[in-house]
Write an enzyme that holds these catalytic residues in place. Structure first.
Site, PDB file in Angstrom:
ATOM      1  N   ARG A  93       0.828  -1.216   0.000  1.00 12.30           N
ATOM      2  CA  ARG A  93       0.000   0.000   0.000  1.00 12.30           C
ATOM      3  C   ARG A  93       0.857   1.259   0.000  1.00 12.30           C
ATOM      4  O   ARG A  93       0.458   2.293   0.539  1.00 12.30           O
ATOM      5  CB  ARG A  93      -0.958   0.049   1.194  1.00 12.30           C
ATOM      6  CG  ARG A  93      -1.725  -1.214   1.436  1.00 12.30           C
ATOM      7  CD  ARG A  93      -2.555  -1.625   0.261  1.00 12.30           C
ATOM      8  NE  ARG A  93      -3.189  -2.910   0.498  1.00 12.30           N
ATOM      9  CZ  ARG A  93      -3.785  -3.605  -0.450  1.00 12.30           C
ATOM     10  NH1 ARG A  93      -3.827  -3.177  -1.691  1.00 12.30           N
ATOM     11  NH2 ARG A  93      -4.347  -4.758  -0.174  1.00 12.30           N
ATOM     12  N   ASN A 144       2.597  -7.776   7.644  1.00 11.17           N
ATOM     13  CA  ASN A 144       2.570  -9.048   6.921  1.00 11.17           C
ATOM     14  C   ASN A 144       4.036  -9.432   6.778  1.00 11.17           C
ATOM     15  O   ASN A 144       4.672  -9.154   5.773  1.00 11.17           O
ATOM     16  CB  ASN A 144       1.919  -8.890   5.545  1.00 11.17           C
ATOM     17  CG  ASN A 144       0.417  -8.672   5.661  1.00 11.17           C
ATOM     18  OD1 ASN A 144      -0.213  -9.155   6.597  1.00 11.17           O
ATOM     19  ND2 ASN A 144      -0.141  -7.944   4.711  1.00 11.17           N
ATOM     20  N   GLU A 163      -5.700 -12.319   7.817  1.00  7.48           N
ATOM     21  CA  GLU A 163      -5.286 -12.235   6.408  1.00  7.48           C
ATOM     22  C   GLU A 163      -4.096 -13.145   6.090  1.00  7.48           C
ATOM     23  O   GLU A 163      -3.114 -12.729   5.492  1.00  7.48           O
ATOM     24  CB  GLU A 163      -4.969 -10.777   6.043  1.00  7.48           C
ATOM     25  CG  GLU A 163      -6.184  -9.873   6.180  1.00  7.48           C
ATOM     26  CD  GLU A 163      -5.977  -8.453   5.683  1.00  7.48           C
ATOM     27  OE1 GLU A 163      -4.845  -7.960   5.727  1.00  7.48           O
ATOM     28  OE2 GLU A 163      -6.980  -7.842   5.261  1.00  7.48           O
ATOM     29  N   ARG A 168      -1.786  -6.510  17.193  1.00  2.00           N
ATOM     30  CA  ARG A 168      -2.874  -5.864  16.442  1.00  2.00           C
ATOM     31  C   ARG A 168      -4.216  -6.557  16.663  1.00  2.00           C
ATOM     32  O   ARG A 168      -4.269  -7.777  16.824  1.00  2.00           O
ATOM     33  CB  ARG A 168      -2.525  -5.812  14.953  1.00  2.00           C
ATOM     34  CG  ARG A 168      -1.367  -4.857  14.710  1.00  2.00           C
ATOM     35  CD  ARG A 168      -0.936  -4.847  13.285  1.00  2.00           C
ATOM     36  NE  ARG A 168      -1.588  -3.849  12.475  1.00  2.00           N
ATOM     37  CZ  ARG A 168      -2.258  -4.101  11.366  1.00  2.00           C
ATOM     38  NH1 ARG A 168      -2.443  -5.347  10.952  1.00  2.00           N
ATOM     39  NH2 ARG A 168      -2.762  -3.127  10.651  1.00  2.00           N
ATOM     40  N   ARG A 178     -18.929  -7.928   9.667  1.00  3.31           N
ATOM     41  CA  ARG A 178     -17.481  -7.863   9.920  1.00  3.31           C
ATOM     42  C   ARG A 178     -17.113  -6.766  10.922  1.00  3.31           C
ATOM     43  O   ARG A 178     -16.124  -6.879  11.637  1.00  3.31           O
ATOM     44  CB  ARG A 178     -16.738  -7.635   8.597  1.00  3.31           C
ATOM     45  CG  ARG A 178     -15.248  -7.457   8.817  1.00  3.31           C
ATOM     46  CD  ARG A 178     -14.453  -7.461   7.543  1.00  3.31           C
ATOM     47  NE  ARG A 178     -13.242  -6.693   7.724  1.00  3.31           N
ATOM     48  CZ  ARG A 178     -12.384  -6.416   6.773  1.00  3.31           C
ATOM     49  NH1 ARG A 178     -12.587  -6.851   5.549  1.00  3.31           N
ATOM     50  NH2 ARG A 178     -11.304  -5.719   7.019  1.00  3.31           N
ATOM     51  N   ASP A 195     -11.640  -0.642   8.096  1.00  3.27           N
ATOM     52  CA  ASP A 195     -10.306  -0.647   7.526  1.00  3.27           C
ATOM     53  C   ASP A 195      -9.967   0.696   6.878  1.00  3.27           C
ATOM     54  O   ASP A 195      -9.939   0.793   5.653  1.00  3.27           O
ATOM     55  CB  ASP A 195     -10.238  -1.777   6.481  1.00  3.27           C
ATOM     56  CG  ASP A 195      -8.808  -2.136   6.111  1.00  3.27           C
ATOM     57  OD1 ASP A 195      -7.886  -1.563   6.710  1.00  3.27           O
ATOM     58  OD2 ASP A 195      -8.633  -2.993   5.224  1.00  3.27           O
ATOM     59  N   GLU A 245      -4.317   3.007  15.746  1.00  6.73           N
ATOM     60  CA  GLU A 245      -3.578   2.948  14.481  1.00  6.73           C
ATOM     61  C   GLU A 245      -4.328   3.758  13.428  1.00  6.73           C
ATOM     62  O   GLU A 245      -5.523   3.563  13.223  1.00  6.73           O
ATOM     63  CB  GLU A 245      -3.441   1.485  14.036  1.00  6.73           C
ATOM     64  CG  GLU A 245      -2.715   1.306  12.714  1.00  6.73           C
ATOM     65  CD  GLU A 245      -2.558  -0.176  12.338  1.00  6.73           C
ATOM     66  OE1 GLU A 245      -2.196  -0.995  13.207  1.00  6.73           O
ATOM     67  OE2 GLU A 245      -2.815  -0.512  11.170  1.00  6.73           O
ATOM     68  N   GLU A 288      -4.311   4.450   1.306  1.00  8.99           N
ATOM     69  CA  GLU A 288      -4.830   3.249   0.649  1.00  8.99           C
ATOM     70  C   GLU A 288      -6.271   3.423   0.183  1.00  8.99           C
ATOM     71  O   GLU A 288      -6.611   3.072  -0.941  1.00  8.99           O
ATOM     72  CB  GLU A 288      -4.731   2.058   1.619  1.00  8.99           C
ATOM     73  CG  GLU A 288      -5.360   0.799   1.082  1.00  8.99           C
ATOM     74  CD  GLU A 288      -5.274  -0.364   2.047  1.00  8.99           C
ATOM     75  OE1 GLU A 288      -4.739  -0.196   3.155  1.00  8.99           O
ATOM     76  OE2 GLU A 288      -5.753  -1.449   1.673  1.00  8.99           O
TER      77      GLU A 288
HETATM   78  O1  GCW Z   1      -6.359  -2.715   4.773  1.00  7.41           O
HETATM   79  C1  GCW Z   1      -5.681  -3.889   4.793  1.00  7.41           C
HETATM   80  C2  GCW Z   1      -4.672  -3.724   3.720  1.00  7.41           C
HETATM   81  C3  GCW Z   1      -3.581  -4.741   3.826  1.00  7.41           C
HETATM   82  C4  GCW Z   1      -2.994  -4.638   5.232  1.00  7.41           C
HETATM   83  C5  GCW Z   1      -4.086  -4.903   6.244  1.00  7.41           C
HETATM   84  C6  GCW Z   1      -3.581  -4.755   7.661  1.00  7.41           C
HETATM   85  C7  GCW Z   1      -0.724  -4.983   5.864  1.00  7.41           C
HETATM   86  O2  GCW Z   1      -5.306  -3.791   2.479  1.00  7.41           O
HETATM   87  O3  GCW Z   1      -2.633  -4.453   2.845  1.00  7.41           O
HETATM   88  O4  GCW Z   1      -1.917  -5.526   5.401  1.00  7.41           O
HETATM   89  O5  GCW Z   1      -5.114  -3.973   6.067  1.00  7.41           O
HETATM   90  O6  GCW Z   1      -3.757  -3.677   8.211  1.00  7.41           O
HETATM   91  O7  GCW Z   1      -3.034  -5.675   8.218  1.00  7.41           O
END
Ligand code: GCW
Length: 676
Positions: free
Chosen positions: A180, A222, A303, A336, A349, A378, A400, A406
């Site tokens: 991102r 990630n 994820e 997190r 969600r 998000d 956060e 993004e």
């Molecule tokens: O919004 C999503 C993003 C992912 C990101 C995830 C997160 C790093 O599309 O790219 O991964 O959140 O915050 O973990």
């Protein structure tokens, strides 16, 4: 021996932008004259490397502002600007109390009266406080202010003010991409480290320190498991060494299954003694390289990232295992709460993070920080604040936010996010009655928590402007300023950034803050007004509207639009305290900016303006485009007032933004009118 810092901190000699640290010569003014008279010499006491950075910065900044060399002297009596930290000989006015009891990052500055020699005094609670004081003094001068004679103590409200870099470590160890990221590849040149230290690292750290940012998670949440391999730790340590001189600590994001992948174990179960032993060894190794490492960050069970649930343990058990190993080193776990779609959770969600974490309140160790996105989904341009903030009184909750745009237009869009952050910080959770703001949860005072954190997903990259869009630098600046003081006025922040970046031209000083201050509301209008929420395409670039593909989110049908999250709908409202949930639950009292997050509303429903919903939606898209048109014109009017290359670059971005705004308007109005 004096360390040569300034030579590696010259902002790339034209290779890349100098951000807000350009220190343009002050125009002829009473303040400039007074400064020139007073600034014959500076004395900055202290010998550690942070004090040296402070001394260098004061000398460098002042010399540039006065456009003549300023000397540093070891003799405080021979100096007109006298600075030091708590243990220096500077005479401290009684009102400030004993500086050895100040917070370490605090500072105070004051001036003597002109008759007594027109001196300026600056004292920090430690070298770090001194460094922040130097940056504050340089900023004040540029804003045209002279320190008051009455000293006041300035201290940050939030202790850990940390950028998160979603920077990928590539297997070949060349410098990788940024998840991102819209501003180039990662700043960290892993292939060159530790031997070669790019001058940009120090400039990055200077910029962070100038707004009080005191930490950085260097790698993507990630996480690539290789990052913490033994052979790579010297690279991380070398970078940590540069950041340390500017008062920054590094943190490391780790993959929870590292004991399996790196250690060859059969499990990563946090209750398995072999796993604990493996992490103990790795953490010891890490602190051997970086004794002041801030700690570890974990994205668990989200994820595709493994977490404790994979081994039948809950998040508290998973986090505490690491926290206990980090405790002797003074390290934290930034754990997190971004989890969703775990089996057994409800359909909505938005409810998921709460369903997983709230029942664990009180189960986390003291040095675990639950890092929570500001909203329950998000990073949308507007979301209701995460209900977790008001509901976990026995846990450390850190907030956060995402500087990287993004979901807010990427590098094609002027979208200053400080107004969004301010709204969330000011939001009253009602947890302990009126005044229980999220700012007070995040700074730890509401629930008397021992640790506090605000984290921002960085928008930096190795492109020449650092942040892609030149105006996106203001998001980096504002993050630091609000992290230091969540109560700071937004127009002050916008004006500071503009003045420090572009100088004192009055037209620029009026126009750019105006553009910044309205930019987020404008983006919201032409993408997702009235709380429509997630409307953007799924593709990596996240620029185009996708109203049809996002129907599961906004739930438009032939009668109306919006997701029913009331008590008779998904019940999400009840994750808030009663005073808040009652307000959101009632269509008549729900703020219109959040309307469609909470209610499925008929197209004919009359809004406060008297317009039916369908009309208000279409009007918002129209107005949004009209406002971008006016922004384009405002920017064009700055030609000749801003250096031509930068003016031209931003002009191109505004044109692109306008093209996108029209696409959004046309796609979304067509979509809703067809539906209705
Ligand atoms: O919004 C999503 C993003 C992912 C990101 C995830 C997160 C790093 O599309 O790219 O991964 O959140 O915050 O973990």
């Amino acid at each position: 021996m004096k360390q040569e810092i300034s030579s590696d901190s010259t902002f790339g000699a034209g290779r890349y932008d100098g951000l807000w640290l350009g220190y343009r010569p002050l125009a002829a003014s009473a303040l400039g004259d007074r400064l020139a008279g007073a600034a014959l010499a500076v004395h900055v006491a202290g010998h550690d490397e942070v004090a040296q950075s402070a001394r260098d910065e004061l000398q460098r900044g002042l010399s540039a502002l006065l456009d003549k060399p300023v000397t540093a002297t070891a003799d405080p009596d021979g100096a007109r600007i006298v600075a030091g930290s708590a243990d220096t000989a500077v005479p401290i006015p009684g009102v400030l109390g004993d500086p050895t009891s100040w917070p370490e990052e605090a500072f105070a500055m004051w001036s003597s009266d002109a008759n007594a020699g027109d001196r300026i005094y600056l004292v920090g609670g430690s070298s770090q406080g001194l460094l922040y004081g130097v940056f504050a003094l340089l900023r004040e001068w540029q804003m045209g202010h002279w320190p008051e004679m009455q000293p006041a103590l300035h201290a940050p409200r939030i202790a850990q003010r940390v950028l998160n870099h979603w920077d990928n470590w590539t297997p070949s160890a060349t410098h990788g991409s940024v998840e991102r990221g819209y501003a180039g590849d990662t700043l960290w040149k892993w292939d060159e480290l530790p031997e070669k230290i790019d001058s940009r690292y120090a400039d990055y750290a200077r910029a962070c320190a100038s707004v009080g940012i005191n930490g950085a998670v260097l790698n993507n949440v990630n996480s690539q498991v290789d990052f913490i391999r033994t052979e790579n730790l010297p690279k991380v340590a070398a970078l940590a060494g540069v950041l340390r001189r500017w008062g920054m600590r590094v943190y490391v994001a780790v993959r929870y299954d590292s004991p399996i992948v790196l250690g060859g174990l059969a499990t990563a179960d946090p209750e398995d003694p072999g796993v604990v032993e493996w992490w103990a060894g790795k953490i010891d190794e890490l602190y051997g390289h970086i004794p002041d490492c801030g700690g570890l960050q974990v994205k668990g069970d989200s994820e595709g990232q493994p977490g404790p649930l994979c081994y039948g343990r809950n998040h508290a058990v998973g986090a505490n295992m690491l926290a206990r190993l980090l405790l002797p080193y003074g390290g934290m776990v930034h754990w997190r709460t971004f989890v969703y779609r775990i089996p057994g959770l409800s359909d909505d969600r938005l409810k998921h993070a709460y369903e997983v974490f709230q029942p664990l309140d009180g189960a986390f160790d003291e040095n675990v920080m639950l890092q929570t996105k500001f909203g329950p989904l998000d990073f949308q341009v507007r979301e209701p604040p995460s209900p977790l903030f008001g509901r976990m009184p026995r846990s450390n909750l850190g907030m956060e936010v995402q500087l990287a745009q993004e979901y807010t237009g990427t590098d094609k869009t002027c979208c200053w996010l400080a107004p969004q952050w301010r709204e969330v910080l000011d939001f009253d959770t009602q947890a302990l009655g009126t005044g229980s703001t999220i700012a007070r949860v995040v700074d730890g005072t509401l629930f008397q928590r021992p640790h506090s954190l605000i984290a921002g997903v960085a928008n930096t990259g190795d492109g020449p402007q650092w942040t892609g869009h030149d105006l996106a630098q203001a998001n980096w600046y504002a993050f630091g300023r609000l992290a230091w003081d969540p109560g700071l006025a937004l127009d002050q922040i916008a004006q500071e950034w503009t003045r420090l970046t572009f100088g004192a031209d009055p037209l620029v000083g009026r126009t750019i803050p105006d553009l910044l201050l309205r930019s987020r509301a404008v983006f919201e209008k032409y993408t997702s007004p009235l709380g429509l929420g997630l409307m953007v395409e799924r593709a990596v670039r996240r620029m185009a509207p996708a109203p049809a593909a996002r129907e599961p989110w906004h739930r438009a049908d032939t009668h109306g639009v919006g997701y029913d999250r009331t008590r008779s709908g998904s019940g999400f409202v009840d994750q808030y305290h009663a005073a808040v949930s009652d307000q959101f639950n009632d269509l008549a009292t729900c703020p219109e900016s959040l309307l469609l997050w909470f209610h499925h509303v008929p197209y004919s429903w009359c809004l406060k303006s008297g317009r039916p919903l369908i009309e208000a939606l279409c009007d918002a898209y129209q107005e949004g485009v009209a406002e971008v048109e006016s922004m384009v014109a405002q920017w064009a009017g700055l030609a000749g007032h801003i250096d031509p290359p930068r003016h031209a670059r931003v002009q191109v971005r505004f044109q692109e933004q306008l093209a996108w705004a029209r696409i959004w308007r046309d796609t979304c109005t067509r979509y809703f009118l067809t539906k209705a």
